[in-house]
Motif scaffolding. Structure first.
Motif, PDB file in Angstrom:
ATOM      1  N   ALA A   1       0.837  -1.208   0.000  1.00 51.41           N
ATOM      2  CA  ALA A   1       0.000   0.000   0.000  1.00 51.41           C
ATOM      3  C   ALA A   1       0.869   1.254   0.000  1.00 51.41           C
ATOM      4  CB  ALA A   1      -0.933  -0.008   1.211  1.00 51.41           C
ATOM      5  N   GLY A   2       1.953   1.227   0.764  1.00 55.77           N
ATOM      6  CA  GLY A   2       2.854   2.380   0.806  1.00 55.77           C
ATOM      7  C   GLY A   2       3.524   2.647  -0.529  1.00 55.77           C
ATOM      8  N   ALA A   3       3.970   1.588  -1.197  1.00 59.64           N
ATOM      9  CA  ALA A   3       4.626   1.757  -2.501  1.00 59.64           C
ATOM     10  C   ALA A   3       3.643   2.275  -3.542  1.00 59.64           C
ATOM     11  CB  ALA A   3       5.228   0.424  -2.956  1.00 59.64           C
ATOM     12  N   PHE A   4       2.447   1.681  -3.584  1.00 58.49           N
ATOM     13  CA  PHE A   4       1.448   2.157  -4.533  1.00 58.49           C
ATOM     14  C   PHE A   4       0.996   3.576  -4.177  1.00 58.49           C
ATOM     15  CE2 PHE A   4      -0.107  -2.314  -5.892  1.00 58.49           C
ATOM     16  CZ  PHE A   4       0.707  -2.286  -7.016  1.00 58.49           C
ATOM     17  N   GLY A   5       0.859   3.848  -2.894  1.00 58.59           N
ATOM     18  CA  GLY A   5       0.450   5.186  -2.460  1.00 58.59           C
ATOM     19  C   GLY A   5       1.475   6.241  -2.844  1.00 58.59           C
ATOM     20  N   TYR A   6       2.756   5.920  -2.668  1.00 58.59           N
ATOM     21  CA  TYR A   6       3.811   6.847  -3.071  1.00 58.59           C
ATOM     22  C   TYR A   6       3.748   7.100  -4.573  1.00 58.59           C
ATOM     23  CZ  TYR A   6       8.359   8.835  -4.044  1.00 58.59           C
ATOM     24  OH  TYR A   6       9.352   9.663  -4.481  1.00 58.59           O
ATOM     25  N   GLY A   7       3.548   6.043  -5.336  1.00 58.46           N
ATOM     26  CA  GLY A   7       3.446   6.186  -6.788  1.00 58.46           C
ATOM     27  C   GLY A   7       2.278   7.066  -7.190  1.00 58.46           C
TER      28      GLY A   7
ATOM     29  N   VAL B   1       2.961   9.763 -10.323  1.00 51.83           N
ATOM     30  CA  VAL B   1       2.016  10.099 -11.390  1.00 51.83           C
ATOM     31  C   VAL B   1       1.981  11.607 -11.643  1.00 51.83           C
ATOM     32  CG1 VAL B   1      -0.411  10.034 -12.089  1.00 51.83           C
ATOM     33  CG2 VAL B   1       0.665   7.988 -11.153  1.00 51.83           C
ATOM     34  N   PRO B   2       1.883  12.448 -10.594  1.00 51.39           N
ATOM     35  CA  PRO B   2       1.918  13.892 -10.868  1.00 51.39           C
ATOM     36  C   PRO B   2       3.246  14.342 -11.504  1.00 51.39           C
ATOM     37  CG  PRO B   2       1.048  13.505  -8.677  1.00 51.39           C
ATOM     38  CD  PRO B   2       1.554  12.196  -9.182  1.00 51.39           C
ATOM     39  N   THR B   3       4.345  13.686 -11.126  1.00 46.31           N
ATOM     40  CA  THR B   3       5.640  14.015 -11.731  1.00 46.31           C
ATOM     41  C   THR B   3       5.664  13.584 -13.191  1.00 46.31           C
ATOM     42  OG1 THR B   3       6.703  13.770  -9.582  1.00 46.31           O
ATOM     43  CG2 THR B   3       8.142  13.737 -11.514  1.00 46.31           C
TER      44      THR B   3
ATOM     45  N   ARG C   1      -5.600   5.843 -18.998  1.00 41.36           N
ATOM     46  CA  ARG C   1      -6.087   4.509 -18.626  1.00 41.36           C
ATOM     47  C   ARG C   1      -5.100   3.832 -17.679  1.00 41.36           C
ATOM     48  NH1 ARG C   1      -7.664   2.762 -23.607  1.00 41.36           N
ATOM     49  NH2 ARG C   1      -5.865   1.421 -23.920  1.00 41.36           N
ATOM     50  N   TRP C   2      -3.781   3.983 -17.950  1.00 44.58           N
ATOM     51  CA  TRP C   2      -2.765   3.419 -17.049  1.00 44.58           C
ATOM     52  C   TRP C   2      -2.922   4.015 -15.652  1.00 44.58           C
ATOM     53  CZ3 TRP C   2       0.964   5.037 -13.751  1.00 44.58           C
ATOM     54  CH2 TRP C   2       1.888   4.070 -13.310  1.00 44.58           C
ATOM     55  N   GLU C   3      -3.151   5.326 -15.594  1.00 44.39           N
ATOM     56  CA  GLU C   3      -3.323   5.996 -14.300  1.00 44.39           C
ATOM     57  C   GLU C   3      -4.569   5.504 -13.581  1.00 44.39           C
ATOM     58  OE1 GLU C   3      -3.054  10.240 -14.848  1.00 44.39           O
ATOM     59  OE2 GLU C   3      -1.101  10.066 -15.846  1.00 44.39           O
ATOM     60  N   ALA C   4      -5.654   5.275 -14.315  1.00 41.21           N
ATOM     61  CA  ALA C   4      -6.884   4.753 -13.699  1.00 41.21           C
ATOM     62  C   ALA C   4      -6.635   3.364 -13.104  1.00 41.21           C
ATOM     63  CB  ALA C   4      -8.014   4.709 -14.731  1.00 41.21           C
ATOM     64  N   PHE C   5      -5.934   2.517 -13.849  1.00 37.14           N
ATOM     65  CA  PHE C   5      -5.572   1.199 -13.308  1.00 37.14           C
ATOM     66  C   PHE C   5      -4.684   1.353 -12.072  1.00 37.14           C
ATOM     67  CE2 PHE C   5      -6.155  -0.560 -17.802  1.00 37.14           C
ATOM     68  CZ  PHE C   5      -7.344  -1.200 -17.504  1.00 37.14           C
ATOM     69  N   ASN C   6      -3.769   2.304 -12.123  1.00 41.93           N
ATOM     70  CA  ASN C   6      -2.865   2.530 -10.998  1.00 41.93           C
ATOM     71  C   ASN C   6      -3.647   2.941  -9.747  1.00 41.93           C
ATOM     72  OD1 ASN C   6      -0.110   2.760  -9.931  1.00 41.93           O
ATOM     73  ND2 ASN C   6      -0.616   4.920  -9.761  1.00 41.93           N
ATOM     74  N   TYR C   7      -4.618   3.841  -9.893  1.00 41.13           N
ATOM     75  CA  TYR C   7      -5.424   4.253  -8.745  1.00 41.13           C
ATOM     76  C   TYR C   7      -6.279   3.097  -8.232  1.00 41.13           C
ATOM     77  CZ  TYR C   7      -3.996   9.039  -9.749  1.00 41.13           C
ATOM     78  OH  TYR C   7      -3.263  10.174  -9.955  1.00 41.13           O
TER      79      TYR C   7
ATOM     80  N   PHE D   1      -4.666  -0.518  -0.355  1.00 40.90           N
ATOM     81  CA  PHE D   1      -4.987   0.184   0.889  1.00 40.90           C
ATOM     82  C   PHE D   1      -6.142  -0.479   1.620  1.00 40.90           C
ATOM     83  CE2 PHE D   1      -2.225   3.660  -0.320  1.00 40.90           C
ATOM     84  CZ  PHE D   1      -1.806   4.141   0.911  1.00 40.90           C
ATOM     85  N   ALA D   2      -7.158  -0.922   0.883  1.00 38.45           N
ATOM     86  CA  ALA D   2      -8.290  -1.611   1.518  1.00 38.45           C
ATOM     87  C   ALA D   2      -7.824  -2.905   2.190  1.00 38.45           C
ATOM     88  CB  ALA D   2      -9.374  -1.885   0.484  1.00 38.45           C
ATOM     89  N   ALA D   3      -6.918  -3.648   1.541  1.00 38.42           N
ATOM     90  CA  ALA D   3      -6.368  -4.870   2.145  1.00 38.42           C
ATOM     91  C   ALA D   3      -5.617  -4.546   3.426  1.00 38.42           C
ATOM     92  CB  ALA D   3      -5.443  -5.575   1.151  1.00 38.42           C
ATOM     93  N   PHE D   4      -4.829  -3.484   3.384  1.00 38.79           N
ATOM     94  CA  PHE D   4      -4.060  -3.074   4.560  1.00 38.79           C
ATOM     95  C   PHE D   4      -4.987  -2.665   5.706  1.00 38.79           C
ATOM     96  CE2 PHE D   4      -1.049   0.247   6.467  1.00 38.79           C
ATOM     97  CZ  PHE D   4      -0.362  -0.688   7.215  1.00 38.79           C
ATOM     98  N   ILE D   5      -6.050  -1.942   5.391  1.00 39.61           N
ATOM     99  CA  ILE D   5      -7.007  -1.520   6.416  1.00 39.61           C
ATOM    100  C   ILE D   5      -7.674  -2.737   7.056  1.00 39.61           C
ATOM    101  CG2 ILE D   5      -9.238  -0.363   6.761  1.00 39.61           C
ATOM    102  CD1 ILE D   5      -8.185   1.743   4.668  1.00 39.61           C
ATOM    103  N   LEU D   6      -8.048  -3.721   6.256  1.00 49.08           N
ATOM    104  CA  LEU D   6      -8.656  -4.938   6.822  1.00 49.08           C
ATOM    105  C   LEU D   6      -7.700  -5.637   7.782  1.00 49.08           C
ATOM    106  CD1 LEU D   6     -10.606  -6.560   3.843  1.00 49.08           C
ATOM    107  CD2 LEU D   6     -11.518  -5.244   5.763  1.00 49.08           C
ATOM    108  N   LEU D   7      -6.418  -5.671   7.426  1.00 46.90           N
ATOM    109  CA  LEU D   7      -5.442  -6.326   8.307  1.00 46.90           C
ATOM    110  C   LEU D   7      -5.178  -5.501   9.570  1.00 46.90           C
ATOM    111  CD1 LEU D   7      -3.106  -7.808   5.600  1.00 46.90           C
ATOM    112  CD2 LEU D   7      -4.497  -9.082   7.229  1.00 46.90           C
TER     113      LEU D   7
END
Length: 194
Positions: free
Chosen positions: A22-28, A33-35, A128-134, A141-147
């Motif tokens: 979640a942290g790696a995807f969140g950082y991305g 993506v904005p960069t 479309r790549w960005e939509a998949f990324n989000y 993040f949802a998996a992390f929250i459940l854990l």
């Protein structure tokens, strides 16, 4: 005792790997993506290509470890813990499938564009790549929250078990008459002499 240790180990590995994912995807999503969108297209394409080569192994390993450890935890437990761990495993698997079926094919196109040139509809494909990324970021993040919920519930359960059943005794405090009543009964006040 060994079973409890194995469950806590699986829980720790699931929490760590899913948090890292979640942290790696969140950082991305928050920074990369904005960069990507702020630099010239040629820079984005070459950097994106190099980044995806580096991420290919590490991110897939994180997704695999997250799904596998959460599924192991679901198999080892029951009740609410099993449902939360199973949900986390499915969400980690979802992030993997989104990546493999959505982002990776587009990464292949981006690699070709970096060597040649981007097609006229490149903005739509990158969006479309960005939509998949989000989407994969949200699943991680949802998996992390459940854990996190699972871990909090497990900690509460352990505290309840360790405190044991509380038995209330009907104990009354010794009655002590206030000084005014002691004087009325002939008692002496504090500091008075006989």
């Amino acid at each position: 005792m060994r079973v409890r240790f194995a469950v806590r180990l699986a829980q720790g590995i699931a929490l760590l790997s899913t948090g890292a994912l979640a942290g790696a995807f969140g950082y991305g999503a928050a920074n990369l993506v904005p960069t990507f969108n702020a630099v010239p297209l040629e820079t984005r394409l070459s950097f994106h290509t190099e980044l995806m080569q580096m991420n290919g192994i590490t991110m897939q390993a994180a997704m695999g470890m997250s799904a596998l450890s959460a599924m192991t935890l679901a198999i080892m437990t029951r009740g609410t813990t099993r449902r939360l761990a199973g949900g986390a495993a499915l969400l980690a698997l979802t992030s993997f499938l989104i990546t493999r079926l959505g982002n990776v094919p587009i990464n292949g196109r981006i690699k070709k564009w970096a060597a040649t040139s981007a097609p006229p509809d490149h903005a739509e494909i990158l969006a479309r790549w960005e939509a998949f990324n989000y989407a994969r970021t949200g699943a991680a993040f949802a998996a992390f929250i459940l854990l996190i919920l699972l871990t909090s519930e497990a900690a509460r359960t352990r505290r309840r078990r360790s405190s044991g059943p509380t038995r209330h005794r009907n104990v009354t405090a010794p009655s002590v008459a206030p000084p005014s009543q002691r004087r009325a009964r002939g008692g002496r006040r504090d500091g008075e002499r006989e």
